[in-house]
Structures are given as structure tokens and as C-alpha cells.
Scaffold this motif. Structure first.
Motif, PDB file in Angstrom:
ATOM      1  N   SER A   1     -38.186  83.847  95.053  1.00 45.83           N
ATOM      2  CA  SER A   1     -39.281  83.192  95.663  1.00 45.83           C
ATOM      3  C   SER A   1     -40.344  82.920  94.703  1.00 45.83           C
ATOM      4  O   SER A   1     -40.924  81.686  94.526  1.00 45.83           O
TER       5      SER A   1
ATOM      6  N   GLU B   1     -44.791  91.079  88.167  1.00 47.19           N
ATOM      7  CA  GLU B   1     -43.657  91.642  88.451  1.00 47.19           C
ATOM      8  C   GLU B   1     -43.542  93.101  88.167  1.00 47.19           C
ATOM      9  O   GLU B   1     -43.577  93.455  86.899  1.00 47.19           O
TER      10      GLU B   1
ATOM     11  N   HIS C   1     -36.925  98.616  93.905  1.00 48.43           N
ATOM     12  CA  HIS C   1     -36.850  97.536  94.603  1.00 48.43           C
ATOM     13  C   HIS C   1     -35.345  97.019  95.003  1.00 48.43           C
ATOM     14  O   HIS C   1     -35.119  96.746  96.293  1.00 48.43           O
TER      15      HIS C   1
ATOM     16  N   ASN D   1     -22.567  85.813  99.708  1.00 56.48           N
ATOM     17  CA  ASN D   1     -22.028  86.311 101.330  1.00 56.48           C
ATOM     18  C   ASN D   1     -22.015  84.904 101.832  1.00 56.48           C
ATOM     19  O   ASN D   1     -21.657  84.955 103.125  1.00 56.48           O
TER      20      ASN D   1
ATOM     21  N   THR E   1     -31.321  80.286 101.357  1.00 52.32           N
ATOM     22  CA  THR E   1     -32.478  80.974 100.482  1.00 52.32           C
ATOM     23  C   THR E   1     -32.775  80.323  99.440  1.00 52.32           C
ATOM     24  O   THR E   1     -33.880  79.743  99.708  1.00 52.32           O
TER      25      THR E   1
HETATM   26  P1  FAD Z   1     -36.636  89.605  96.076  1.00 49.87           P
HETATM   27  O1  FAD Z   1     -35.421  89.193  95.508  1.00 49.87           O
HETATM   28  O2  FAD Z   1     -36.730  90.725  96.955  1.00 49.87           O
HETATM   29  O3  FAD Z   1     -37.788  89.800  95.136  1.00 49.87           O
HETATM   30  C1  FAD Z   1     -38.986  90.079  95.268  1.00 49.87           C
HETATM   31  C2  FAD Z   1     -39.647  90.627  93.907  1.00 49.87           C
HETATM   32  O4  FAD Z   1     -41.236  90.837  94.201  1.00 49.87           O
HETATM   33  C3  FAD Z   1     -38.999  91.637  93.271  1.00 49.87           C
HETATM   34  O5  FAD Z   1     -38.553  91.277  91.644  1.00 49.87           O
HETATM   35  C4  FAD Z   1     -39.789  92.714  93.218  1.00 49.87           C
HETATM   36  O6  FAD Z   1     -39.688  93.891  92.095  1.00 49.87           O
HETATM   37  C5  FAD Z   1     -41.442  92.176  93.529  1.00 49.87           C
HETATM   38  N1  FAD Z   1     -42.510  93.239  93.828  1.00 49.87           N
HETATM   39  C6  FAD Z   1     -42.356  93.578  95.019  1.00 49.87           C
HETATM   40  N2  FAD Z   1     -43.400  94.176  95.313  1.00 49.87           N
HETATM   41  C7  FAD Z   1     -44.193  94.217  94.242  1.00 49.87           C
HETATM   42  C8  FAD Z   1     -45.478  94.500  93.753  1.00 49.87           C
HETATM   43  N3  FAD Z   1     -46.292  95.273  94.631  1.00 49.87           N
HETATM   44  N4  FAD Z   1     -45.966  94.204  92.637  1.00 49.87           N
HETATM   45  C9  FAD Z   1     -45.438  93.284  91.688  1.00 49.87           C
HETATM   46  N5  FAD Z   1     -44.063  92.908  92.101  1.00 49.87           N
HETATM   47  C10 FAD Z   1     -43.480  93.349  93.307  1.00 49.87           C
HETATM   48  N6  FAD Z   1     -28.804  85.561  99.183  1.00 49.87           N
HETATM   49  C11 FAD Z   1     -27.970  84.633  99.001  1.00 49.87           C
HETATM   50  O7  FAD Z   1     -28.304  83.511  99.024  1.00 49.87           O
HETATM   51  N7  FAD Z   1     -26.773  85.001  99.000  1.00 49.87           N
HETATM   52  C12 FAD Z   1     -26.412  86.292  99.099  1.00 49.87           C
HETATM   53  O8  FAD Z   1     -25.241  86.455  98.678  1.00 49.87           O
HETATM   54  C13 FAD Z   1     -27.193  87.394  99.133  1.00 49.87           C
HETATM   55  N8  FAD Z   1     -26.908  88.731  99.180  1.00 49.87           N
HETATM   56  C14 FAD Z   1     -28.004  89.728  99.342  1.00 49.87           C
HETATM   57  C15 FAD Z   1     -27.353  90.962  99.483  1.00 49.87           C
HETATM   58  C16 FAD Z   1     -28.376  91.998  99.686  1.00 49.87           C
HETATM   59  C17 FAD Z   1     -27.915  93.204  99.609  1.00 49.87           C
HETATM   60  C18 FAD Z   1     -29.661  91.625 100.020  1.00 49.87           C
HETATM   61  C19 FAD Z   1     -30.586  92.603 100.264  1.00 49.87           C
HETATM   62  C20 FAD Z   1     -30.120  90.208 100.059  1.00 49.87           C
HETATM   63  C21 FAD Z   1     -29.119  89.079 100.031  1.00 49.87           C
HETATM   64  N9  FAD Z   1     -29.494  88.046  99.642  1.00 49.87           N
HETATM   65  C22 FAD Z   1     -28.672  86.956  99.550  1.00 49.87           C
HETATM   66  C23 FAD Z   1     -30.841  87.760 100.335  1.00 49.87           C
HETATM   67  C24 FAD Z   1     -31.914  87.631  99.369  1.00 49.87           C
HETATM   68  O9  FAD Z   1     -33.104  88.010 100.056  1.00 49.87           O
HETATM   69  C25 FAD Z   1     -32.339  86.396  98.561  1.00 49.87           C
HETATM   70  O10 FAD Z   1     -31.390  86.053  97.670  1.00 49.87           O
HETATM   71  C26 FAD Z   1     -33.520  86.379  97.567  1.00 49.87           C
HETATM   72  O11 FAD Z   1     -33.246  87.538  96.676  1.00 49.87           O
HETATM   73  C27 FAD Z   1     -34.865  86.569  98.054  1.00 49.87           C
HETATM   74  O12 FAD Z   1     -35.830  86.530  97.186  1.00 49.87           O
HETATM   75  P2  FAD Z   1     -37.333  86.646  97.084  1.00 49.87           P
HETATM   76  O13 FAD Z   1     -37.903  86.268  95.925  1.00 49.87           O
HETATM   77  O14 FAD Z   1     -38.243  86.380  98.189  1.00 49.87           O
HETATM   78  O15 FAD Z   1     -37.270  88.285  97.219  1.00 49.87           O
END
Ligand code: FAD
Ligand code: NA7
Length: 456
Positions: free
Chosen positions: A13, A38, A63, A73, A321
């Protein structure tokens, strides 16, 4: 003075937000000053696999919730970026369900090409946020984890992209304190190796229970039992995996279930979901929501209704996603730049209520897919994010559900065409159930032999 934009999190994201601004800069337009914080040492969020559990090197809660042997998946054709195709990245067709390192490579490809890494401060955790009504600016207190230094920065807009699949929802069942085997949450599951020959109980009936259960079966668990609270997953389970109603309590290693059945287990994995947790946000800015397709208080699923300069990305339950995060990030970018106007609160509330009502009317998974498809369609119509054939993506998702119903051990062998390029995915050289190596090298090797066999 240039506007300053703060982004918390460099997962898919946060990276989408960086790429959204970059796409304008590449067109020669002026963009605000952006700083992305990050807390991990690298980008990619959950896709940046760690063997660690508990706390990290600098004492921060870990995290990562991903594990070894994690393969996509859902079909990769459903998450493809519309401005950076799999063809562009890999230069050749690949299978529809690649393993984690291959998808991580794809995510990184676009942001490496963009050169946005310079905006990210790694090993930096957001600690606390406040908003000054007078200046209309955010103060963010940050911890530089490597140098053990705390400092504050000021921003005009704040984007929360910190993910919501990291802080476990960990229920209690009577007798767990005396259970003799391992008890863990899916967040701390790092691979099925330790469950070889074991009888494993998984509590939950969603993605984690399904996938971790199947992984344990594939990698040699003696038996896998999934315990559901409301609805069983209900696919055609192979011998060795079964579903039972909710766990009631333990007597030592003996589990009692709500239908009166009982069974002994060696280990328990709670696949009971996650909490939306924002320890760095005060009450009045904090999103409070269960895991659902349309979290309340977010206009367009992005803008915090009580404070529109605060935006959240990726807070929804997710069929879509990466391309959904893009669609959101492009909207957030255009709001910040003044290209999109955020209407007054009553209009925002009405819009949210329409989406909320519709989300509550969803009955089936197909309804949910249609809902999220329409949500993304709405976002894309607002910006210049390259349009793509969302109806075909929705059809891919529905086919994916059918494939899982038909054969949960074989659905990852199916192939789909890309809606971005039309390219048909390749069959992987080895069927998923026989492929025990999830490394990048193995994935791109031509051989059908396992690495061990080729050493003989
Ligand atoms: P995240 O990937 O969780 O990234 C958030 C970031 O914010 C992290 O790097 C973290 O370190 C950082 N952060 C958090 N708090 C702080 C803070 N206070 N200060 C600084 N940095 C911070 N999606 C798919 O499309 N295909 C799949 O096969 C799939 N498999 C999955 C399997 C599992 C086990 C899980 C849990 C999720 C899966 N997902 C999958 C869904 C997944 O949520 C998304 O693909 C994607 O990683 C979400 O991105 P994001 O950036 O919103 O959150
Ligand atoms: P989800 O999809 O939020 O599902 C959580 C599951 O946990 C769901 O089946 C819940 O049952 C169950 N749950 C929650 N609390 C309890 C208690 N107290 N007792 C029994 N069961 C409970 O989380 P997942 O981890 O599966 O998936 C999250 C992401 O990880 C997803 O995006 C994937 O890509 C990987 P309910 O149906 O509410 O009764």
C-alpha cells in the motif's frame, strides 16, 4: 512552501502511494515532498519474509505473518498492476500461482524502476501522531531504531499504510494453559516442518486456516483438523484434513468440540484473524473496525471522515490486493494535489452509508467479489489510473472459488489469462502438491526433478 506528505509503512500500500506520485513526476509534474517511514529494514511489508517471531532486532513487535512455502492464494492475474504487467517484469509467461519470493520480486520490480526508494526511511517506527487544528498540520513522533533516536516531523497530509494482518486476535479456550504441545497464532507460523507426523488443530475457517491446514497436510502432518465458529470452509477436503465445529475446551491434550466429539492433538494453531491496531494514533484519528469489505468512517474507503487530511490505504478485507491499493493511492494523490475535491461531511457520510448498506447485503462470496469490483471501479473512474477489465478479474475470482471447491490441493495448478496483456499463464513445471521448494531459483529452473533428485 511545498506540501509535506507522510506515509507510514512501505508495504504494497505504501509503495503504491509512492508510485502514484512518481507516475506524475515522470510526466514532468511537480510533486510534494514525501517521506515514507518503515519500521522494517526493507520494503514489501508482509511479503518481506522474516524467520523471526516475537520481537525484532530492535525490540519492535514483528510485523510479518508470512511463512515458508507460501504460494499465492489467488490467481496472480487478479492482483496485477495495470501500469506494470507480469510480462514487463519477467519477460515471459509464468504460472498463475507463484510462490512468495516470485511475487515479492514483482512488487519490487516496479518500485526499483521508479526509483522511489529515496523517499523511504527504513528502521524507523512511527510512535505517535497529533494534529494541530490551528496550523492544520500533523506532528509525527518517530523512532530511528538503529541510532536509538526519537524525533518529530511535521506533515500536511498523513497516509496510514501500516497493514492490518499483523496483530493477532488470540482467543482463549478453557484448559489451554495446561495443553502440553505448542500453541501459536497464524502470525507466528513460519512453516509446516515442525508439524511433520503431528496431529494439528487449527481454529478458524478463513484464508489462514485453509492455507496453513493445506500446507501442514502437504508437508507431512499426520492429521489436520479445522475447527469453525460460524461456517465451515466446506470444500471437498482430502483424506487427512477435516472440519469440526467449535472447540470448547481442553483436558490436557484432549480437545472437546461443541458437537460432543473429542480428539487428542499435538499442537494448536489459532487461525483466528487479526486486529486493526494503530498504537501510534490517538483515539480521534484511529480507525476502529473489524476485518470487512467496507470499514466505517472511511470516505471512499480511504479518507478519514472526521479528519480528511488523514487517509488510510489497504484497510479493507481483501479479494483484490495490489491493484486495489493502487486505485486507492491514485485517489489519495489526487486529493492531496487538489485535482479531486473531497465533498463536505454530510455528502461523504451519505456516500459511505450507501457502500456500507450494500456491503451488509452481501450474502455470498460472489456478492463480495462483485462488491469489491464495483468499489475499485468507482475509484478508478476518479483518476488516471490505467483502466482494466474488472469484469474479467471478477470472473477469475469466481472461477478461483470454484477451483478451490473442486480440489483444494490442485487449484494452484490452474492457469488464467492476464487482463492487462492477454498473455495466458504457463503451467508450472511441477504440480503444486509435488513442489516442495518455494525458492525463486527452483521456480525458474527448467527441471522437473526436485533439487535432491538432480544431485543423485
Ligand atoms: P503490509 O504488507 O502489512 O505492510 C505494512 C507495512 O507497514 C509493513 O512493512 C510494516 O512494517 C509497516 N509498519 C507498520 N506499523 C508501522 C509503524 N508504526 N511505523 C513504520 N512502519 C510501520 N495478498 C495477496 O494478494 N496474495 C496472497 O497470496 C496473500 N497472502 C497473504 C498471506 C498472509 C499470511 C497474509 C497475512 C496476507 C496475505 N495477503 C495476500 C494479503 C496482504 O495483506 C497484502 O498482499 C499486502 O501485503 C497488504 O499490503 P499493506 O501495505 O497494506 O500492508
Ligand atoms: P480472517 O479472514 O479475518 O478470518 C478469521 C477467522 O477466525 C474466521 O474464520 C473467524 O470465524 C475466526 N475466528 C475469529 N475469532 C474466533 C474465535 N474466538 N473462535 C473461533 N474462531 C474465531 O483472517 P485470516 O487470518 O484467515 O485471513 C487474513 C489474511 O491472511 C487474508 O487476507 C489472507 O490472504 C491471509 P468467524 O467466521 O468470524 O466465525
Amino acid at each position: 512552501m511545498k506540501k509535506r506528505i507522510g506515509i507510514i509503512g512501505a508495504g504494497p500500500s505504501g509503495l503504491a502511494q509512492l508510485r502514484a506520485f512518481d507516475s506524475l513526476e515522470k510526466e514532468g509534474k511537480e510533486i510534494p515532498e514525501i517521506v515514507c517511514f518503515e519500521k522494517q529494514g526493507d520494503w514489501g511489508g508482509l511479503w518481506n519474509y522474516t524467520w523471526r517471531t516475537g520481537v525484532g532486532r530492535y525490540g519492535e513487535p514483528i510485523h510479518g505473518s508470512m511463512y515458508k512455502y507460501l504460494w499465492s492464494n489467488g490467481p496472480k492475474e487478479c492482483l496485477e498492476f495495470s501500469d506494470y504487467s507480469f510480462d514487463e517484469h519477467f519477460g515471459k509467461p509464468i504460472s498463475s500461482y507463484p510462490p512468495r519470493p516470485v511475487l515479492f520480486d514483482y512488487i519490487q520490480g516496479r518500485v526499483k524502476k521508479s526509483g522511489v526508494r529515496k523517499h523511504i526511511r527504513f528502521n524507523t517506527a512511527a510512535r505517535w501522531v497529533s494534529f494541530d487544528e490551528e496550523t492544520q498540520q500533523f506532528s509525527v513522533i518517530l523512532d530511528d531504531l538503529v541510532n536509538d533516536r526519537t524525533y518529530t516531523e511535521i506533515f500536511d497530509y498523513l497516509i496510514v499504510a501500516s497493514g492490518h494482518y499483523s496483530t493477532p486476535n488470540m482467543p482463549y479456550f478453557k484448559g489451554l494453559e495446561d495443553f502440553p504441545g505448542a500453541v501459536m497464532h497464524a502470525h507466528d507460523f513460519r512453516g509446516a516442518d515442525q508439524f511433520v507426523d503431528k496431529n494439528v488443530l487449527l481454529v478458524g475457517s478463513s484464508y489462514s486456516a485453509e492455507d496453513i491446514g493445506v500446507q501442514c497436510h502437504k508437508h507431512g502432518a499426520n492429521s489436520v483438523t479445522l475447527s469453525y465458529r460460524s461456517t465451515p470452509i466446506g470444500v471437498n477436503w482430502p483424506e487427512g484434513i477435516k472440519e469440526v465445529p467449535l472447540l470448547v475446551n481442553f483436558d490436557g491434550d484432549l480437545a472437546h468440540f461443541s458437537d460432543g466429539s473429542q480428539e487428542r492433538f499435538d499442537a494448536v494453531i489459532m487461525c483466528t484473524g487479526y486486529q486493526h491496531k494503530f498504537p501510534f494514533l490517538p483515539d480521534e484519528m484511529r480507525l476502529k473496525t473489524p476485518n470487512c469489505l467496507f470499514p466505517d468512517h472511511l470516505y471512499k474507503g480511504i479518507v478519514f471522515n472526521d479528519l480528511p487530511k488523514l487517509m488510510y490505504l489497504g484497510m479493507q478485507d481483501q479479494y483484490y490486493t495490489f491493484n486495489m491499493f493502487d486505485a486507492q493511492a491514485w485517489v489519495a494523490r489526487d486529493i492531496i494535489l487538489g485535482n479531486l475535491t473531497v465533498p463536505e461531511k454530510s455528502v461523504r457520510t451519505k456516500d459511505m452509508e450507501t457502500w456500507l448498506d450494500r456491503s451488509l447485503a452481501n450474502k455470498t462470496h460472489d456478492d463480495e467479489i462483485d462488491f469489491q469490483t464495483d468499489y475499485i471501479r468507482d475509484l478508478i473512474s476518479m483518476t488516471d489510473y490505467p483502466e482494466f477489465d474488472l469484469d474479467t478479474v471478477a470472473a477469475h475470482f469466481k472461477q478461483w472459488l470454484k477451483d478451490k471447491d473442486n480440489n483444494i490441493l490442485k487449484y494452484r495448478d490452474a492457469t488464467f489469462p492476464s487482463v492487462m496483456t492477454g498473455t495466458m499463464a504457463e503451467n508450472h513445471h511441477t504440480e503444486w502438491m509435488d513442489e516442495m521448494d518455494d525458492s525463486f531459483e527452483r521456480y525458474f529452473s527448467e527441471s522437473e526433478e526436485t533439487p535432491e533428485e538432480s544431485l543423485e
